[in-house]
Design a protein around this motif. Structure first.
Motif, mmCIF file in Angstrom:
data_model
loop_
_atom_site.group_PDB
_atom_site.id
_atom_site.type_symbol
_atom_site.label_atom_id
_atom_site.label_comp_id
_atom_site.label_asym_id
_atom_site.label_seq_id
_atom_site.Cartn_x
_atom_site.Cartn_y
_atom_site.Cartn_z
ATOM 1 N N TYR A 1 0.785 -1.287 -0.173
ATOM 2 C CA TYR A 1 0.084 0.012 0.017
ATOM 3 C C TYR A 1 1.083 1.073 0.246
ATOM 4 N N GLN A 2 -0.041 2.487 -0.018
ATOM 5 C CA GLN A 2 0.769 4.101 0.058
ATOM 6 C C GLN A 2 0.455 4.153 1.067
ATOM 7 N N GLY B 1 0.976 8.415 3.419
ATOM 8 C CA GLY B 1 1.395 9.721 3.847
ATOM 9 C C GLY B 1 2.495 9.515 2.262
ATOM 10 N N GLY B 2 2.418 9.547 1.581
ATOM 11 C CA GLY B 2 3.626 9.160 0.106
ATOM 12 C C GLY B 2 4.761 8.400 0.489
ATOM 13 N N ILE B 3 4.564 7.482 0.749
ATOM 14 C CA ILE B 3 5.175 6.335 1.698
ATOM 15 C C ILE B 3 4.719 4.780 1.078
ATOM 16 N N HIS B 4 5.773 4.339 -0.032
ATOM 17 C CA HIS B 4 5.379 3.259 -0.609
ATOM 18 C C HIS B 4 6.316 1.727 0.047
ATOM 19 N N ASN B 5 5.262 1.122 0.707
ATOM 20 C CA ASN B 5 5.577 0.104 1.433
ATOM 21 C C ASN B 5 6.005 -1.400 0.560
ATOM 22 N N TYR B 6 6.424 -2.153 0.375
ATOM 23 C CA TYR B 6 6.758 -2.952 -0.631
ATOM 24 C C TYR B 6 6.954 -4.721 0.337
ATOM 25 N N TYR B 7 6.371 -5.532 -0.333
ATOM 26 C CA TYR B 7 6.611 -6.688 0.809
ATOM 27 C C TYR B 7 6.415 -7.979 -0.426
ATOM 28 N N TRP B 8 6.466 -9.317 -0.009
ATOM 29 C CA TRP B 8 6.728 -9.842 -0.915
ATOM 30 C C TRP B 8 5.255 -10.640 -0.842
ATOM 31 N N LYS B 9 4.764 -11.362 -2.106
ATOM 32 C CA LYS B 9 3.234 -11.933 -1.821
ATOM 33 C C LYS B 9 3.313 -13.349 -2.926
ATOM 34 N N ALA B 10 2.603 -14.234 -2.324
ATOM 35 C CA ALA B 10 2.534 -15.676 -3.306
ATOM 36 C C ALA B 10 1.264 -15.938 -4.293
#
Length: 470
Positions: A454-455, A457-466
């Motif tokens: 998600y994004q 406050g102007g920050i992009h949050n990355y993670y891993w999905k299956a």
């Protein structure tokens, strides 16, 4: 000898048939389909996937640099190459750089990598990815597609030697976006082709041919970026090339992938190339770059993890136009009646970078059991604080159980959450993507993919999905 030592590609799983545009507006549309990045994908996540496809035979430890080229970076002021480098687990002592603001960014980054390799900087990974938007009911909406490519430039085990390069620069306004523009704008076609694309491409080809004393008949494949199939064929044939020499422009299967388009075509050409073949790549954007390659015997010993051909075949093309508009944030929908997500904490993101970006867990040094998230006490032998970091990004897994959630906030409901068991050990609850909920099943083989959560406050949050294995 300096040249390409590895290559890879990424084409999103989802495609939209262009006839959906014709159905929506009652107007003709070009044939074929376009690749559409999922709502949780952007240029960074696609670059990571292309890099993973490229680095299948060798890890990132030997890299001396990571370059990222795009016209659609997630940030206006923050480097994205560092995110790509972290996600592929590259060492933090490498050189990183972003190349942007032009359709030539991909080849500009490639030429910079060539210079770096010649100077002794080691192998450089060049990634190019784009998610460009054309306004609704416009020509660009029909033509644009999403995709990525990755190339490693080095001096050892070269697959395709770089024999010559040539650049022509020209400050001609053809396509552009201002700082606040969401959609690409362009001048009228006749000016773009006669004073921009046609003039620049012909000049760079003529200049390179004159320097190298090479004839069109000596080229096996011409990788030519063009704004449409008509201009690609017309320009190539006017320069003496035959139709069979022209590399497929991916117009009917992917669409124009911006800064990644010429590199993506190059990876497709390299997959089919044999020793001794000559490949000429030409890109365009405020000028033109031409790069002449000669394929070596080493090409027989390399294959990307998936490759462009397999990624083209692995697809779902049932998307309707409303879904496309929703994924691209081109329509305003009623917001969910819940609080907005909190902005990610920069200190927390820094502390958890190895876990969230490189996808590390731990492995017990006593019994060898991997576990994720990282643990202090082994779940198998109960040994305390006898762990070593263990990366799960490339470990296959199977679904142990799952649930389909129709209530959680999502741009593509319903959301599938699965508990996955990794080969050798490790179990994780994670979100699934690029899947059809009705086809998800216990025991299904899945693989991990780097995505944007998600994004806020102007920050992009990355993670891993299956995702189901492609």
């Amino acid at each position: 000898m300096v040249g390409i030592t590895a290559f890879g590609a990424y084409i999103p799983f989802n495609r939209m048939e262009r006839k959906r545009l014709a159905e929506a507006y009652g107007e003709p549309a070009p044939p074929g389909e376009k690749a559409v990045a999922n709502y949780d994908e952007d240029s960074v996540t696609m670059a990571v996937e292309a890099a993973r496809d490229c680095l299948t035979g060798s890890g990132p430890a030997a890299l001396g640099g990571v370059f990222f080229a795009t016209t659609t970076p997630p940030y206006r002021e923050k480097q994205s190459a560092t995110t790509v480098a972290a996600a592929i687990d590259a060492p933090d002592t490498i050189r990183t750089a972003d190349y942007t603001s032009t359709l030539r960014a991909g080849t500009t980054a490639l030429l910079a990598a060539v210079d770096a390799a010649k100077s002794g900087a080691g192998s450089v990974l060049v990634t190019a990815a784009d998610c460009r938007l054309g306004a609704a009911r416009g020509q660009f909406e029909q033509l644009f597609g999403d995709g990525a490519a990755a190339l490693v430039v080095g001096t050892e085990n070269v697959l395709a030697e770089i024999e010559a390069t040539c650049t022509v620069a020209g400050d001609v306004i053809t396509q552009w976006r201002e700082t606040d523009d969401k959609y690409v704008r362009a001048w009228e076609d006749r000016f773009v082709t006669t004073r921009g694309y046609g003039a620049m491409v012909k000049k760079v080809l003529t200049t390179l041919a004159g320097k190298q004393k090479i004839m069109p008949s000596e080229i096996n494949k011409l990788v030519l970026y063009a704004p449409s199939p008509r201009y690609q064929a017309g320009t190539a044939m006017s320069m003496g090339f035959r139709q069979e020499q022209i590399q497929d422009g991916l117009f009917a299967t992917v669409g124009l992938a911006g800064a990644a388009h010429a590199p993506l075509m190059l990876t497709a050409a390299l997959e089919q190339a044999g020793p001794g073949d000559r490949i000429l790549m030409v890109s365009f954007g405020e000028g033109a770059d031409a790069v002449l390659f000669k394929v070596t015997e080493n090409i027989k010993n390399f294959a990307p993890r998936l490759g462009a051909a397999r990624l083209l075949a692995s697809r779902k093309n049932t998307m309707n136009y409303l879904t496309y508009l929703r994924w691209k944030n081109m329509l305003d929908f009623e917001p969910p009646r819940r609080p907005d997500p909190d902005r990610p904490s920069a200190p927390a993101m820094w502390r958890n970078a190895a876990k969230n970006l490189a996808f590390y867990g731990s492995r017990c040094t006593k019994c060898g059991t991997p576990q994720i998230p990282a643990q202090r006490v082994c779940v198998h032998c109960r040994t305390f604080d006898e762990m070593t970091p263990y990366r799960f990004a490339d470990t296959n897994a199977r679904i142990a159980t799952y649930t389909i959630d129709h209530l959680t906030i999502s741009q593509d409901p319903p959301t599938v959450f699965a508990v996955v068991d990794y080969e050798g050990g490790g179990r994780l609850l994670c979100e699934m993507t690029d899947c059809e909920p009705a086809k998800v099943a216990i025991g299904m083989e899945v693989e991990m993919t780097f995505r944007k959560l998600y994004q806020a406050g102007g920050i992009h949050n990355y993670y891993w999905k299956a995702r189901p294995k492609r």
